[in-house]
Each structure stands twice: as C-alpha cells, then as structure tokens.
Design an enzyme around this catalytic site. Structure first.
Site, PDB file in Angstrom:
ATOM      1  N   THR A  47       0.854  -1.190   0.000  1.00 61.47           N
ATOM      2  CA  THR A  47       0.000   0.000   0.000  1.00 61.47           C
ATOM      3  C   THR A  47       0.891   1.243   0.000  1.00 61.47           C
ATOM      4  OG1 THR A  47      -1.789  -1.140   1.138  1.00 61.47           O
ATOM      5  CG2 THR A  47      -1.784   1.266   1.271  1.00 61.47           C
ATOM      6  N   CYS A  84     -17.625  -6.730   1.933  1.00 62.58           N
ATOM      7  CA  CYS A  84     -18.435  -6.207   3.032  1.00 62.58           C
ATOM      8  C   CYS A  84     -17.989  -4.794   3.385  1.00 62.58           C
ATOM      9  CB  CYS A  84     -18.286  -7.096   4.257  1.00 62.58           C
ATOM     10  SG  CYS A  84     -19.019  -8.704   4.036  1.00 62.58           S
TER      11      CYS A  84
HETATM   12  C1  LIG Z   1      -2.429  -7.112  -0.742  1.00 61.05           C
HETATM   13  C2  LIG Z   1      -2.277  -6.245  -1.925  1.00 61.05           C
HETATM   14  C3  LIG Z   1      -1.836  -4.915  -1.800  1.00 61.05           C
HETATM   15  C4  LIG Z   1      -1.564  -4.287  -0.455  1.00 61.05           C
HETATM   16  O1  LIG Z   1      -0.395  -4.784   0.110  1.00 61.05           O
HETATM   17  P1  LIG Z   1      -0.089  -4.514   1.678  1.00 61.05           P
HETATM   18  O2  LIG Z   1       1.329  -4.957   1.827  1.00 61.05           O
HETATM   19  O3  LIG Z   1      -1.050  -5.380   2.424  1.00 61.05           O
HETATM   20  O4  LIG Z   1      -0.264  -3.079   1.942  1.00 61.05           O
HETATM   21  C5  LIG Z   1      -1.695  -4.177  -2.943  1.00 61.05           C
HETATM   22  N1  LIG Z   1      -1.950  -4.691  -4.151  1.00 61.05           N
HETATM   23  C6  LIG Z   1      -2.365  -5.960  -4.324  1.00 61.05           C
HETATM   24  C7  LIG Z   1      -2.622  -6.482  -5.696  1.00 61.05           C
HETATM   25  C8  LIG Z   1      -2.549  -6.776  -3.218  1.00 61.05           C
HETATM   26  O5  LIG Z   1      -2.993  -8.021  -3.396  1.00 61.05           O
END
Ligand SMILES: *Cc1c(COP(=O)(O)O)cnc(C)c1O
Length: 421
Positions: A91, A345
């Site tokens: 993120t 949800c």
């Molecule tokens: C899980 C995910 C994220 C976020 O990653 P985090 O390390 O949990 O912040 C971003 N992009 C995709 C495609 C994901 O599956």
C-alpha cells in the site's frame, strides 16, 4: 438482495490428515514460512542494532543483514540491490510510486493512466491525485479481465507521465500483458509502474525484460511477514526520480525516511530467496491442484463459470461463480473453509466486487462468486474435501432455489416480468 439465508450445511467429514478450518485465501495473505520466521528470530534480540548507526558493530551487523535482504529481493525481480527501497508494505509502495512520480514529473505533464480493476491502494491514490489537478484515465477491461492494448495506446497523450497497471489481479488472478505495456510506455517516454504484489514470487518477473520502471511488492503475500514491502525504482535507462512522501532522516536514498524494520526486512529477503528457489516446482504443484478443483466442480455442477481468463492467470487462483446460489448462504454452508466471496463487506451494505462488475457480471452472479487462493501449505487432500463440500452445499441450496427450478424447467428468466416490490 435478500438477507434471508438458508441454513444449509454439509455432513462431510474431512479425510485423515486434513485439519479444519482449511485456509484457501492466499491472495489475502499467506502464512509466514517457518524458515522465514527462523531467519528473523535473531533480529528481535541478539542483533538489535539500528541499521543507520554507523559508529559501532551493532549498527554494522544490522546494516549487513538489510543489504543481504536487499540483494535477495532484487534478484527475484532481475533488479540491482540499489534499486530496492524498503517500505511498510505494498500500500505504501503504491502510494510512494504514484504520488512520488506524479509530483516529480509534474512539469512534464499531468496525465496518469491506470485501469478499473486495480487494487484500492492504486485507485484511491489516483483519486487523491485527481483532487490536486491531475487527470486520470481508468481503462476498462474486457470480459476476460485483460485490458485492450489499443485502448491504452489511444489513452496516451503528450501529457501522460505515468502508466500504472498491475501484473496480476488479486481477485481473479488475471495477468496483464506487462511486457507489451512496458514497451509502449518506453517508446513514448512514459514511466511504467506496476503493482507486482500477486505476481512476484509466483510467476517469473523481470523488470528489464518487462521494461518496468517501478514495481511494488509485499512480504505477507509471499510467505513473509506483514508490515514490510518494497518498491523497485529503476536507476538506469531511464533513471527514475521519486519525490519522497515521508520526510525525516533521509533513509533509503532519501526516498523513504524512517528507521528500517530490520527484522521484517530480513524476513522479506528470506521469503524472496525461497520463492526464487521453489517457484517453479511450487507453481506446477499449485496449478495442478487448482485445475483439479475446477475439474471437480465442472464434472458435478451445472451453471458455474470461471471469472477471468484461464490462459493468462496465476497458477494458484480460481474465481468461480455458482449461479442461482446466494453467496452468503454458500459461505455459511462451508464455514470451515476460508475463501473470499464476490461480495466486499462495507459498513452497512453488501457491495458486489468492483472487479467482477468490471468484467460485466451482474450483481447476482458477482455475489455468487468465490475466490480460491491456493498456497504453499495446502494439500491435495484439502482440495478434495473443499471440492466435495462445495458441490454438496451448492446442490442442497439449489434444491431450495425457485430460480434454479425454473431454469431447469426451461423457463427463460430474462423474459419474465417480475412483480414490482
Ligand atoms: C495485498 C495487496 C496490496 C496491499 O499490500 P499490503 O502490503 O497489504 O499493503 C496491494 N496490491 C495488491 C494487488 C494486493 O494483493
């Protein structure tokens, strides 16, 4: 959608060796590999130094561990160690790449291209940029989940500074033509960022072959710890510049300040090394299990279909709609199996997944969809149990479904005039 649920359950007992509940949600997160945990342990206690402490051995030892991990991450994606910036997760990596490039290249243009099925960490970052004067094009996807390269070409203008398209989607596992996208971007001097979270460690990714300028990845999606990730930032041809989004001590070449999460970084590095060594055999094993799951459904149930391209797809993902079954009832019927449904949800409402809607699925079909995310620690016996259980529950639910009855009797549901209510 009706909130009434039919309390259908299945009496199937799991075969010997299968422990309940079963985890089939490896696109949401993965269990940390015990070998990763083992590699991390000393860095909670014995080796606790600050990797930025230059004056003593405690710092040097921590720094050495961080640099080893940096090389392990780089190797997995064909990059060099200096091109890896550690973050708190994907993120943050997505935010840093998109906002950082947008800010840095603002004088060159204000246009960004992405697509509608991106993760929220990309979509919401783009929406935020729109509020500060950037223009964003959200490309649609075809029924198979892939973008149309012609749409991408048409969207590119002399104001376009960045294209952000993920390698593989987290809901439907569909793999975009990143090599073609990278080539198009570089021909036009546009930077290419990709969210590589679901692809890295699962399928071969090479930032040079794919002409990627920035790539986000995350520890906890590849059997590493949560709360650690990385951003690859290209240093040559072209040298990509990113304006920092967190200010402070100037860590990570000034792009991401903050004391490094040494323990997490060591775990991320080890996780990458394991993926590198085992990806080939693991993906063969998981795709065989995934195909078996699909084959069992198809041999035993009608009115089911796969969402997204099977051809361009991660080896460990299956997303299926079980039409004429209410998703919530299905989930309740298989409550000893952890999967994700096509309903996201939110606070008060059951919103159907925006990814499935982008493929053209109606709300009902989207609600009846299940994502199966297989992983390193799943077994074939689990696949057999989950398949049998779902088949049993779907059959029972359909016995109670008036819509399914009508369809079986040959009534065309689209021709029925429903009473207003
Ligand atoms: C899980 C995910 C994220 C976020 O990653 P985090 O390390 O949990 O912040 C971003 N992009 C995709 C495609 C994901 O599956």
């Amino acid at each position: 959608m009706s909130t009434a649920t039919n309390g259908v359950t299945s009496n199937l007992t799991p075969p010997a060796g299968v422990k309940l509940p079963i985890y089939f949600d490896n696109q949401a997160t993965t269990r940390t590999d015990p070998r990763v945990v083992e590699a991390m342990l000393p860095y909670f206690s014995d080796v606790f130094g600050n990797a930025a402490s230059r004056n003593h051995a405690f710092g040097w030892e921590a720094e050495e561990a961080v640099e080893k991990a940096r090389a392990q991450v780089a190797k997995l994606i064909g990059a060099t160690a200096k091109e890896i910036i550690f973050t708190s997760g994907a993120t943050e990596s997505n935010n840093l790449a998109i906002k950082g490039i947008a800010e840095m290249y603002r004088e060159r243009g204000n246009h960004i291209i992405t697509q509608v099925t991106e993760h929220k960490a990309v979509l919401d970052t783009c929406k935020r940029l729109e509020k500060s004067g950037y223009r964003v094009t959200y490309l649609p996807v075809k029924a198979d989940g892939l973008i149309d390269i012609e749409d991408l070409k048409r969207a590119m203008t002399d104001q376009t500074i960045l294209v952000s398209i993920m390698i593989a989607n987290n809901e439907i596992g569909v793999i975009q033509p990143v090599e073609e996208i990278g080539k198009l971007c570089h021909e036009r001097g546009i930077l290419f960022h990709t969210d590589g979270v679901q692809a890295v460690g699962k399928i071969p990714v090479d930032v040079n072959a794919m002409q990627i300028d920035a790539l986000s990845l995350s520890g906890h999606k590849i059997y590493g710890p949560k709360g650690v990730g990385a951003l690859y930032v290209r240093r040559r041809n072209p040298r990509v510049q990113i304006s920092e989004q967190i200010n402070g001590g100037g860590h990570e070449r000034g792009m991401r300040s903050g004391t490094l999460n040494v323990t997490g970084i060591v775990g991320l590095g080890k996780a990458c090394e394991l993926c590198q060594d085992e990806m080939e055999s693991e993906s063969r094993r998981l795709s065989a299990m995934r195909d078996k799951l699909k084959a069992k459904f198809e041999a035993n149930l009608d009115y089911i279909h796969v969402n997204g391209s099977m051809e361009h797809r991660l080896p460990n993902n299956l997303n299926m709609s079980f039409v004429y079954v209410e998703g919530e009832s299905l989930l309740m019927g298989i409550n000893d199996v952890a999967v994700s449904s096509g309903s996201a949800c939110t606070s008060a409402t059951l919103e159907p997944s925006y990814v499935l809607k982008a493929l053209g699925l109606g709300d009902d079909v989207a609600h009846s969809s299940i994502r199966f995310g297989l992983g390193r620690f799943n077994s074939e016996a689990e696949v057999d149990y989950v398949a049998d259980k779902i088949i049993d529950v779907v059959k029972k639910l359909r016995e109670l479904s008036p819509l399914y009855e009508m369809v079986k009797e040959g009534i065309d549901l689209s021709k029925i005039e429903w009473a207003a209510h």
